[in-house]
Design a protein around this motif. Structure first.
Motif, PDB file in Angstrom:
ATOM      1  N   THR A   1     -39.680-115.607  45.742  1.00 16.58           N
ATOM      2  CA  THR A   1     -39.578-115.073  44.379  1.00 16.58           C
ATOM      3  C   THR A   1     -38.766-115.977  43.452  1.00 16.58           C
ATOM      4  N   ILE A   2     -38.956-117.271  43.587  1.00 11.95           N
ATOM      5  CA  ILE A   2     -38.321-118.210  42.667  1.00 11.95           C
ATOM      6  C   ILE A   2     -39.066-118.189  41.337  1.00 11.95           C
ATOM      7  N   THR A   3     -38.431-118.740  40.296  1.00  5.41           N
ATOM      8  CA  THR A   3     -39.051-118.805  38.975  1.00  5.41           C
ATOM      9  C   THR A   3     -39.593-120.213  38.740  1.00  5.41           C
ATOM     10  N   PRO A   4     -40.901-120.401  38.837  1.00  7.73           N
ATOM     11  CA  PRO A   4     -41.470-121.728  38.561  1.00  7.73           C
ATOM     12  C   PRO A   4     -41.370-122.056  37.081  1.00  7.73           C
ATOM     13  N   LEU A   5     -41.144-123.305  36.758  1.00  9.24           N
ATOM     14  CA  LEU A   5     -41.102-123.730  35.365  1.00  9.24           C
ATOM     15  C   LEU A   5     -42.458-124.236  34.889  1.00  9.24           C
ATOM     16  N   ALA A   6     -43.436-124.307  35.798  1.00  4.89           N
ATOM     17  CA  ALA A   6     -44.782-124.742  35.417  1.00  4.89           C
ATOM     18  C   ALA A   6     -45.515-123.605  34.700  1.00  4.89           C
ATOM     19  N   PRO A   7     -46.430-123.927  33.791  1.00  2.00           N
ATOM     20  CA  PRO A   7     -47.254-122.885  33.157  1.00  2.00           C
ATOM     21  C   PRO A   7     -48.049-122.133  34.218  1.00  2.00           C
ATOM     22  N   ARG A   8     -48.175-120.824  34.042  1.00  2.00           N
ATOM     23  CA  ARG A   8     -48.901-120.012  35.018  1.00  2.00           C
ATOM     24  C   ARG A   8     -49.405-118.752  34.345  1.00  2.00           C
ATOM     25  N   ASP A   9     -50.333-118.075  34.993  1.00  2.00           N
ATOM     26  CA  ASP A   9     -50.903-116.862  34.401  1.00  2.00           C
ATOM     27  C   ASP A   9     -50.442-115.607  35.134  1.00  2.00           C
ATOM     28  N   TRP A  10     -49.295-115.667  35.776  1.00  2.00           N
ATOM     29  CA  TRP A  10     -48.744-114.510  36.479  1.00  2.00           C
ATOM     30  C   TRP A  10     -47.224-114.499  36.323  1.00  2.00           C
ATOM     31  N   HIS A  11     -46.659-113.312  36.463  1.00  2.00           N
ATOM     32  CA  HIS A  11     -45.208-113.142  36.386  1.00  2.00           C
ATOM     33  C   HIS A  11     -44.787-112.029  37.334  1.00  2.00           C
ATOM     34  N   LEU A  12     -43.533-112.034  37.728  1.00  2.00           N
ATOM     35  CA  LEU A  12     -42.941-110.872  38.371  1.00  2.00           C
ATOM     36  C   LEU A  12     -42.532-109.898  37.281  1.00  2.00           C
ATOM     37  N   VAL A  13     -42.833-108.621  37.472  1.00  2.00           N
ATOM     38  CA  VAL A  13     -42.452-107.602  36.501  1.00  2.00           C
ATOM     39  C   VAL A  13     -41.934-106.369  37.239  1.00  2.00           C
ATOM     40  N   ARG A  14     -41.138-105.582  36.539  1.00  2.00           N
ATOM     41  CA  ARG A  14     -40.751-104.267  37.045  1.00  2.00           C
ATOM     42  C   ARG A  14     -41.606-103.233  36.353  1.00  2.00           C
ATOM     43  N   SER A  15     -42.383-102.496  37.138  1.00  2.00           N
ATOM     44  CA  SER A  15     -43.329-101.549  36.568  1.00  2.00           C
ATOM     45  C   SER A  15     -43.591-100.441  37.567  1.00  2.00           C
ATOM     46  N   ASN A  16     -43.617 -99.193  37.054  1.00  2.00           N
ATOM     47  CA  ASN A  16     -43.924 -98.043  37.916  1.00  2.00           C
ATOM     48  C   ASN A  16     -43.063 -98.014  39.179  1.00  2.00           C
ATOM     49  N   LYS A  17     -41.771 -98.174  38.998  1.00  2.00           N
ATOM     50  CA  LYS A  17     -40.799 -98.089  40.083  1.00  2.00           C
ATOM     51  C   LYS A  17     -41.071 -99.111  41.185  1.00  2.00           C
TER      52      LYS A  17
ATOM     53  N   ILE B   1     -41.304-103.706  41.884  1.00  2.00           N
ATOM     54  CA  ILE B   1     -41.380-105.091  41.446  1.00  2.00           C
ATOM     55  C   ILE B   1     -42.718-105.616  41.921  1.00  2.00           C
ATOM     56  N   ARG B   2     -43.530-106.104  40.980  1.00  2.00           N
ATOM     57  CA  ARG B   2     -44.889-106.530  41.311  1.00  2.00           C
ATOM     58  C   ARG B   2     -45.195-107.887  40.702  1.00  2.00           C
ATOM     59  N   VAL B   3     -46.271-108.459  41.202  1.00  2.00           N
ATOM     60  CA  VAL B   3     -46.829-109.654  40.585  1.00  2.00           C
ATOM     61  C   VAL B   3     -47.891-109.193  39.595  1.00  2.00           C
ATOM     62  N   GLN B   4     -47.740-109.567  38.339  1.00  2.00           N
ATOM     63  CA  GLN B   4     -48.655-109.157  37.274  1.00  2.00           C
ATOM     64  C   GLN B   4     -49.420-110.376  36.773  1.00  2.00           C
ATOM     65  N   PHE B   5     -50.749-110.300  36.818  1.00  2.00           N
ATOM     66  CA  PHE B   5     -51.597-111.370  36.302  1.00  2.00           C
ATOM     67  C   PHE B   5     -52.023-111.028  34.873  1.00  2.00           C
ATOM     68  N   ARG B   6     -52.154-112.053  34.058  1.00  2.00           N
ATOM     69  CA  ARG B   6     -52.552-111.832  32.665  1.00  2.00           C
ATOM     70  C   ARG B   6     -53.920-111.167  32.571  1.00  2.00           C
ATOM     71  N   SER B   7     -54.797-111.460  33.525  1.00  2.00           N
ATOM     72  CA  SER B   7     -56.139-110.873  33.486  1.00  2.00           C
ATOM     73  C   SER B   7     -56.110-109.364  33.669  1.00  2.00           C
ATOM     74  N   GLU B   8     -55.005-108.836  34.182  1.00  2.00           N
ATOM     75  CA  GLU B   8     -54.886-107.392  34.366  1.00  2.00           C
ATOM     76  C   GLU B   8     -54.564-106.660  33.079  1.00  2.00           C
ATOM     77  N   LEU B   9     -54.051-107.362  32.082  1.00  2.00           N
ATOM     78  CA  LEU B   9     -53.653-106.702  30.845  1.00  2.00           C
ATOM     79  C   LEU B   9     -54.832-106.027  30.170  1.00  2.00           C
TER      80      LEU B   9
END
Length: 327
Positions: A105-121, A123-131
Motif C-alpha cells: 500500500t505504498i503511494t506511487p508517484l507515477a500517473p495511474r487510474d486507481w487510488h486507495l480510498v476509504r469508503s463504506n467502512k 479501505i479499497r482500491v478504487q478505479f476511475r472506470s468505476e465512477l
C-alpha cells in the motif's frame, strides 16, 4: 497526478463468463454490498507531493511513501496525497495481508487510474472506470473482472515478490500478490498479478506492454497469463474497518530497524494468519531513520489473541516477544 478521490463509492466488480478463461481460483459465493443512494462523487486536483518534505528529516532516497495512515478512529484513513507520505507522528501502513491477497500500500508517484480510498467502512482500491458505473448501470461492464499473472514466486522469496510489486506499482500498474491456499511441490507460492481489466483484450494488451517494458530483466518473463479471479479476490477490501470495531485486539511484534527484516518475518506469519500488516514511521521528526512494525489481527478477546501467540511461538520459536494490544 490526480488527488485522492473523496466520498467515493465502492461497487463490486462481478465476474462474468462471456469468455472462457483459465481460472486459478476456487469460486466462492459472491457477497453483495449495498450502496448509499444519492451520494455525490467529488474529485479534487492537488499538487504532487515533495517526497523529502517531511520536517527536517534527511530521508533516504529509496524510502517508499504511504498515505494509508493509522488513526484512532476509524483505525485507518487515506490522507491526501499532498500530505507527507511518512512522518514521526503516525504509523503509515505499507503492506497488508488479507487472507490470500497481499497489497503493497505504498503511494506511487507515477500517473495511474486507481487510488486507495476509504469508503463504506473499508479501505479499497478504487478505479476511475468505476465512477461512471455508480451513476450508470450500463457502465458496470467497465468494471474489471480479469487480471494478468506475470510470475509465481516461491514462499521463501517473499521479499523478492514484494520488490516486484514495488516496481510495478511505481510504474503506475495496480499490482498485488495472491498466495496459494495449498502447497505445490511442498511450497506456498505468491502469484504476482496486475488488475483489473474489463475484458480479455485489455488484459492481453497490458500484459504485452509489461513484457516489452521489462524485456531482458531478471524475474520478468516474456510470458503472461490472463486469469479470471474468483469473486473474493475481486471484491475483498484491502482492510475491512468493521473488523477492528468488533474484534479490537491485535498482536504486535517487536519493532524492526529495517524493512527487509520485517518482510522476512511477515513471510512466516502470513501463512498462519488471516490478517497482518507492516507499518513504518520515523523514529523522530529530526531523524531520517525509519522503524517498522508488524501487527496481526483481529481478535475478539485478549484470550483469543493469547491463543494465537501461543500457536505462533510453538511453530516459530524466534517469535518470543509478541504481545497482545487493545486498539
Amino acid at each position: 497526478m490526480g488527488g485522492i478521490v473523496g466520498m467515493l463509492l465502492y461497487v463490486q466488480m462481478a465476474v462474468h463468463q462471456e469468455n472462457v478463461v483459465a481460472s486459478l481460483e476456487v469460486e466462492s459465493p459472491q457477497v453483495k454490498e449495498e450502496l448509499p443512494a444519492d451520494t455525490e462523487i467529488v474529485e479534487k486536483e492537488v499538487a504532487e507531493p515533495e517526497p523529502g518534505a517531511v520536517g527536517t528529516a534527511d530521508i533516504s532516497e529509496d524510502t517508499e511513501y504511504s498515505h494509508l495512515v493509522e488513526t484512532e478512529s476509524p483505525f485507518w484513513n487515506v490522507y491526501p496525497i499532498s500530505s507527507p507520505g511518512v512522518s514521526a507522528e503516525n504509523w503509515h501502513t505499507i503492506l497488508v495481508q488479507n487472507r490470500f491477497k497481499i497489497d503493497y500500500t505504498i503511494t506511487p508517484l507515477a500517473p495511474r487510474d486507481w487510488h486507495l480510498v476509504r469508503s463504506n467502512k473499508a479501505i479499497r482500491v478504487q478505479f476511475r472506470s468505476e465512477l461512471l458505473a455508480v451513476k450508470d448501470i450500463l457502465a458496470r461492464k467497465k468494471r474489471g473482472k480479469y487480471s494478468i499473472q506475470l510470475i509465481s514466486i516461491e514462499h521463501a522469496r517473499f521479499p523478492l515478490a514484494v520488490s516486484l510489486l514495488s516496481r510495478l506499482l511505481n510504474d503506475g500498474y495496480y499490482a498485488y500478490l495472491h498466495r496459494t491456499d495449498a502447497k505445490f511441490e511442498g511450497k506456498y507460492w505468491y502469484r504476482v498479478r496486475v488488475g483489473f481489466f474489463k475484458n480479455l483484450e485489455d488484459a492481453r494488451t497490458t500484459g504485452k506492454k509489461i513484457s516489452e517494458k521489462y524485456q531482458g530483466e531478471d524475474y520478468f518473463s516474456t510470458k503472461f497469463w490472463p486469469v479470471q479471479p474468483g469473486p473474493q479476490e475481486l471484491s475483498r477490501p484491502v482492510i475491512d474497518l468493521r473488523q477492528p470495531l468488533n474484534k479490537p485486539w491485535v498482536i504486535q511484534l517487536p519493532l524492526y530497524s529495517s524493512q527487509a527484516e520485517a518482510l522476512k518475518d511477515m513471510a512466516q506469519i502470513n501463512i498462519e494468519t488471516d490478517f497482518s500488516y507492516i507499518s513504518q514511521k520515523l523514529e523522530s521528526a529530526s531523524s531520517g531513520k525509519l522503524e517498522f512494525r508488524i501487527r496481526i489481527g483481529f481478535f475478539e478477546t485478549k484470550k483469543e489473541a493469547g491463543r494465537m501467540i501461543y500457536r505462533l511461538k510453538k511453530k516459530f520459536p524466534q517469535f518470543k516477544r509478541m504481545k497482545s494490544l487493545h486498539l
